[in-house]
Design an enzyme around this catalytic site. Structure first.
Site, PDB file in Angstrom:
ATOM      1  N   PRO A   1      17.267  -0.629  12.002  1.00 47.78           N
ATOM      2  CA  PRO A   1      17.350  -0.261  13.411  1.00 47.78           C
ATOM      3  C   PRO A   1      16.088   0.384  13.981  1.00 47.78           C
ATOM      4  O   PRO A   1      15.419   1.159  13.309  1.00 47.78           O
ATOM      5  CB  PRO A   1      18.524   0.730  13.449  1.00 47.78           C
ATOM      6  CG  PRO A   1      18.741   1.158  12.055  1.00 47.78           C
ATOM      7  CD  PRO A   1      18.280   0.034  11.184  1.00 47.78           C
ATOM      8  N   ASN A   2      15.842   0.006  15.220  1.00 50.25           N
ATOM      9  CA  ASN A   2      14.753   0.541  16.055  1.00 50.25           C
ATOM     10  C   ASN A   2      13.371   0.006  15.692  1.00 50.25           C
ATOM     11  O   ASN A   2      12.404   0.275  16.399  1.00 50.25           O
ATOM     12  CB  ASN A   2      14.742   2.089  16.038  1.00 50.25           C
ATOM     13  CG  ASN A   2      16.048   2.658  16.553  1.00 50.25           C
ATOM     14  OD1 ASN A   2      16.473   2.307  17.650  1.00 50.25           O
ATOM     15  ND2 ASN A   2      16.700   3.486  15.769  1.00 50.25           N
TER      16      ASN A   2
ATOM     17  N   ARG B   1       7.357   2.548  20.091  1.00 51.72           N
ATOM     18  CA  ARG B   1       8.179   3.633  19.534  1.00 51.72           C
ATOM     19  C   ARG B   1       7.281   4.626  18.782  1.00 51.72           C
ATOM     20  O   ARG B   1       6.660   4.260  17.777  1.00 51.72           O
ATOM     21  CB  ARG B   1       9.175   3.022  18.550  1.00 51.72           C
ATOM     22  CG  ARG B   1       9.963   4.035  17.777  1.00 51.72           C
ATOM     23  CD  ARG B   1      10.731   3.400  16.624  1.00 51.72           C
ATOM     24  NE  ARG B   1      11.470   4.406  15.927  1.00 51.72           N
ATOM     25  CZ  ARG B   1      11.968   4.263  14.707  1.00 51.72           C
ATOM     26  NH1 ARG B   1      11.824   3.121  14.054  1.00 51.72           N
ATOM     27  NH2 ARG B   1      12.625   5.235  14.135  1.00 51.72           N
TER      28      ARG B   1
ATOM     29  N   TYR C   1       4.224   5.540  14.027  1.00 52.56           N
ATOM     30  CA  TYR C   1       4.377   4.170  13.524  1.00 52.56           C
ATOM     31  C   TYR C   1       3.239   3.233  13.918  1.00 52.56           C
ATOM     32  O   TYR C   1       3.231   2.070  13.516  1.00 52.56           O
ATOM     33  CB  TYR C   1       5.710   3.590  14.013  1.00 52.56           C
ATOM     34  CG  TYR C   1       6.902   4.373  13.511  1.00 52.56           C
ATOM     35  CD1 TYR C   1       7.199   4.411  12.149  1.00 52.56           C
ATOM     36  CD2 TYR C   1       7.724   5.093  14.375  1.00 52.56           C
ATOM     37  CE1 TYR C   1       8.278   5.141  11.666  1.00 52.56           C
ATOM     38  CE2 TYR C   1       8.811   5.827  13.913  1.00 52.56           C
ATOM     39  CZ  TYR C   1       9.083   5.840  12.560  1.00 52.56           C
ATOM     40  OH  TYR C   1      10.146   6.565  12.077  1.00 52.56           O
TER      41      TYR C   1
ATOM     42  N   ASN D   1      13.010  -2.489   4.742  1.00 56.08           N
ATOM     43  CA  ASN D   1      12.798  -1.211   5.429  1.00 56.08           C
ATOM     44  C   ASN D   1      14.128  -0.865   6.099  1.00 56.08           C
ATOM     45  O   ASN D   1      14.446  -1.389   7.178  1.00 56.08           O
ATOM     46  CB  ASN D   1      11.683  -1.283   6.471  1.00 56.08           C
ATOM     47  CG  ASN D   1      11.408   0.097   7.074  1.00 56.08           C
ATOM     48  OD1 ASN D   1      12.238   0.999   6.960  1.00 56.08           O
ATOM     49  ND2 ASN D   1      10.256   0.254   7.706  1.00 56.08           N
TER      50      ASN D   1
ATOM     51  N   ALA E   1      16.563   4.134   9.696  1.00 55.70           N
ATOM     52  CA  ALA E   1      17.417   5.331   9.593  1.00 55.70           C
ATOM     53  C   ALA E   1      18.591   5.133   8.630  1.00 55.70           C
ATOM     54  O   ALA E   1      19.116   6.114   8.074  1.00 55.70           O
ATOM     55  CB  ALA E   1      17.913   5.739  10.971  1.00 55.70           C
TER      56      ALA E   1
ATOM     57  N   HIS F   1      18.863   6.913   5.144  1.00 55.93           N
ATOM     58  CA  HIS F   1      19.238   8.291   4.869  1.00 55.93           C
ATOM     59  C   HIS F   1      20.742   8.508   4.746  1.00 55.93           C
ATOM     60  O   HIS F   1      21.162   9.574   4.306  1.00 55.93           O
ATOM     61  CB  HIS F   1      18.652   9.200   5.962  1.00 55.93           C
ATOM     62  CG  HIS F   1      17.199   8.897   6.227  1.00 55.93           C
ATOM     63  ND1 HIS F   1      16.241   9.002   5.246  1.00 55.93           N
ATOM     64  CD2 HIS F   1      16.546   8.428   7.338  1.00 55.93           C
ATOM     65  CE1 HIS F   1      15.059   8.642   5.745  1.00 55.93           C
ATOM     66  NE2 HIS F   1      15.222   8.288   7.014  1.00 55.93           N
TER      67      HIS F   1
ATOM     68  N   ASP G   1      25.169  -0.042  -1.375  1.00 61.94           N
ATOM     69  CA  ASP G   1      25.978  -0.907  -2.241  1.00 61.94           C
ATOM     70  C   ASP G   1      25.504  -2.353  -2.155  1.00 61.94           C
ATOM     71  O   ASP G   1      25.481  -3.063  -3.164  1.00 61.94           O
ATOM     72  CB  ASP G   1      27.461  -0.802  -1.862  1.00 61.94           C
ATOM     73  CG  ASP G   1      28.089   0.511  -2.330  1.00 61.94           C
ATOM     74  OD1 ASP G   1      27.443   1.239  -3.115  1.00 61.94           O
ATOM     75  OD2 ASP G   1      29.217   0.807  -1.897  1.00 61.94           O
TER      76      ASP G   1
ATOM     77  N   GLU H   1      12.018  -1.167  -1.532  1.00 67.20           N
ATOM     78  CA  GLU H   1      12.237  -0.356  -0.314  1.00 67.20           C
ATOM     79  C   GLU H   1      10.867   0.039   0.225  1.00 67.20           C
ATOM     80  O   GLU H   1      10.028   0.537  -0.528  1.00 67.20           O
ATOM     81  CB  GLU H   1      13.047   0.899  -0.682  1.00 67.20           C
ATOM     82  CG  GLU H   1      13.243   1.858   0.482  1.00 67.20           C
ATOM     83  CD  GLU H   1      13.932   3.156   0.052  1.00 67.20           C
ATOM     84  OE1 GLU H   1      14.537   3.210  -1.045  1.00 67.20           O
ATOM     85  OE2 GLU H   1      13.842   4.128   0.822  1.00 67.20           O
TER      86      GLU H   1
ATOM     87  N   HIS I   1       8.587   1.850   3.634  1.00 67.80           N
ATOM     88  CA  HIS I   1       8.561   2.625   4.874  1.00 67.80           C
ATOM     89  C   HIS I   1       7.147   2.645   5.412  1.00 67.80           C
ATOM     90  O   HIS I   1       6.183   2.747   4.642  1.00 67.80           O
ATOM     91  CB  HIS I   1       9.028   4.067   4.632  1.00 67.80           C
ATOM     92  CG  HIS I   1      10.429   4.139   4.119  1.00 67.80           C
ATOM     93  ND1 HIS I   1      11.519   4.005   4.944  1.00 67.80           N
ATOM     94  CD2 HIS I   1      10.917   4.255   2.865  1.00 67.80           C
ATOM     95  CE1 HIS I   1      12.622   4.066   4.223  1.00 67.80           C
ATOM     96  NE2 HIS I   1      12.285   4.209   2.950  1.00 67.80           N
ATOM     97  N   LEU I   2       7.041   2.566   6.723  1.00 67.16           N
ATOM     98  CA  LEU I   2       5.735   2.672   7.381  1.00 67.16           C
ATOM     99  C   LEU I   2       5.168   4.073   7.214  1.00 67.16           C
ATOM    100  O   LEU I   2       4.012   4.261   6.827  1.00 67.16           O
ATOM    101  CB  LEU I   2       5.895   2.348   8.870  1.00 67.16           C
ATOM    102  CG  LEU I   2       6.313   0.911   9.191  1.00 67.16           C
ATOM    103  CD1 LEU I   2       7.006   0.853  10.542  1.00 67.16           C
ATOM    104  CD2 LEU I   2       5.100   0.001   9.158  1.00 67.16           C
ATOM    105  N   SER I   3       6.005   5.045   7.529  1.00 65.82           N
ATOM    106  CA  SER I   3       5.597   6.449   7.405  1.00 65.82           C
ATOM    107  C   SER I   3       5.975   6.942   6.007  1.00 65.82           C
ATOM    108  O   SER I   3       6.625   6.222   5.232  1.00 65.82           O
ATOM    109  CB  SER I   3       6.320   7.281   8.470  1.00 65.82           C
ATOM    110  OG  SER I   3       7.719   7.303   8.216  1.00 65.82           O
TER     111      SER I   3
ATOM    112  N   ARG J   1       8.000  14.270   6.488  1.00 68.40           N
ATOM    113  CA  ARG J   1       8.581  14.419   7.824  1.00 68.40           C
ATOM    114  C   ARG J   1       9.811  15.336   7.770  1.00 68.40           C
ATOM    115  O   ARG J   1       9.917  16.168   6.879  1.00 68.40           O
ATOM    116  CB  ARG J   1       8.906  13.019   8.382  1.00 68.40           C
ATOM    117  CG  ARG J   1       7.634  12.145   8.493  1.00 68.40           C
ATOM    118  CD  ARG J   1       7.936  10.772   9.022  1.00 68.40           C
ATOM    119  NE  ARG J   1       8.473  10.834  10.375  1.00 68.40           N
ATOM    120  CZ  ARG J   1       9.131   9.819  10.956  1.00 68.40           C
ATOM    121  NH1 ARG J   1       9.303   8.670  10.291  1.00 68.40           N
ATOM    122  NH2 ARG J   1       9.588   9.940  12.177  1.00 68.40           N
TER     123      ARG J   1
ATOM    124  N   ARG K   1      14.975  13.213   6.404  1.00 70.63           N
ATOM    125  CA  ARG K   1      14.352  11.958   5.937  1.00 70.63           C
ATOM    126  C   ARG K   1      13.955  12.025   4.459  1.00 70.63           C
ATOM    127  O   ARG K   1      13.505  11.043   3.890  1.00 70.63           O
ATOM    128  CB  ARG K   1      13.103  11.637   6.772  1.00 70.63           C
ATOM    129  CG  ARG K   1      13.406  11.384   8.237  1.00 70.63           C
ATOM    130  CD  ARG K   1      12.169  10.909   8.987  1.00 70.63           C
ATOM    131  NE  ARG K   1      12.282  11.168  10.403  1.00 70.63           N
ATOM    132  CZ  ARG K   1      12.903  10.358  11.287  1.00 70.63           C
ATOM    133  NH1 ARG K   1      13.423   9.211  10.877  1.00 70.63           N
ATOM    134  NH2 ARG K   1      12.982  10.674  12.561  1.00 70.63           N
TER     135      ARG K   1
END
Ligand code: DQA
Length: 144
Positions: free
Chosen positions: A10-11, A18, A23, A71, A74, A77, A84, A98, A100-102, A107, A111
């Site tokens: 999401p997002n 954003r 990001y 990725n 959110a 978390h 699963d 997995e 992540h950009l950041s 942070r 997170r």
């Protein structure tokens, strides 16, 4: 050519506008263009804001024997359902990285927990688009 599914949660469709300080200013289309360049891999970049759709894509990856770069955004978390589904991928012998950009550990405290990492093959975070590139290069070398 080996197919790899790159799934964004999401997002991440709002990349570019954003929180560019976190990001960057490049878009999801820019990411897809960059990843399309990786030799020897047929990279399928997708994004959804829906947990259900994301889980369905992971099930499809298992059925098609396709490794995954995820990725979870959110969902990282708190989504036990996504965890699963990721476990179904890795327990079937497929790679799931997995990304992540950041760097979530640098942070906010919420997170710092990933419910996905424990079932992922590995995690790459904090390198912007290079997190994805590194994950794909690793998958390519593991696939031989
Ligand atoms: C993110 C980090 C998450 O904490 C956040 O919710 C995202 C993006 C990243 O790529 O840095 O949406 O997964």
């Amino acid at each position: 050519m080996n197919r790899v599914l790159v799934v964004n949660g999401p997002n991440l469709n709002r990349l570019g506008t954003r929180e560019p300080d976190v990001y960057g200013s490049a878009t999801l289309d820019d990411l897809a263009t960059e990843l399309a360049d990786i030799d020897g891999l047929d990279v399928d970049v997708r994004q959804t804001n829906s947990e259900s759709e994301l889980i369905g894509w992971l099930h499809d990856a298992v059925d098609a024997r396709t490794p995954v770069v995820l990725n979870p955004a959110a969902f990282t978390h708190y989504s036990y359902a996504l965890r699963d589904a990721a476990a179904i991928v890795t327990s079937s012998g497929l790679l799931l990285v997995e990304v992540h950009l950041s760097n979530p550990h640098a942070r906010e405290e919420f997170r710092h927990t990933s419910v996905i990492s424990g079932v992922a093959t590995g995690v790459i975070a904090g390198f912007g688009f290079d997190s994805y590139r590194l994950a794909l290069e690793l998958i390519r070398s593991r696939l031989g």
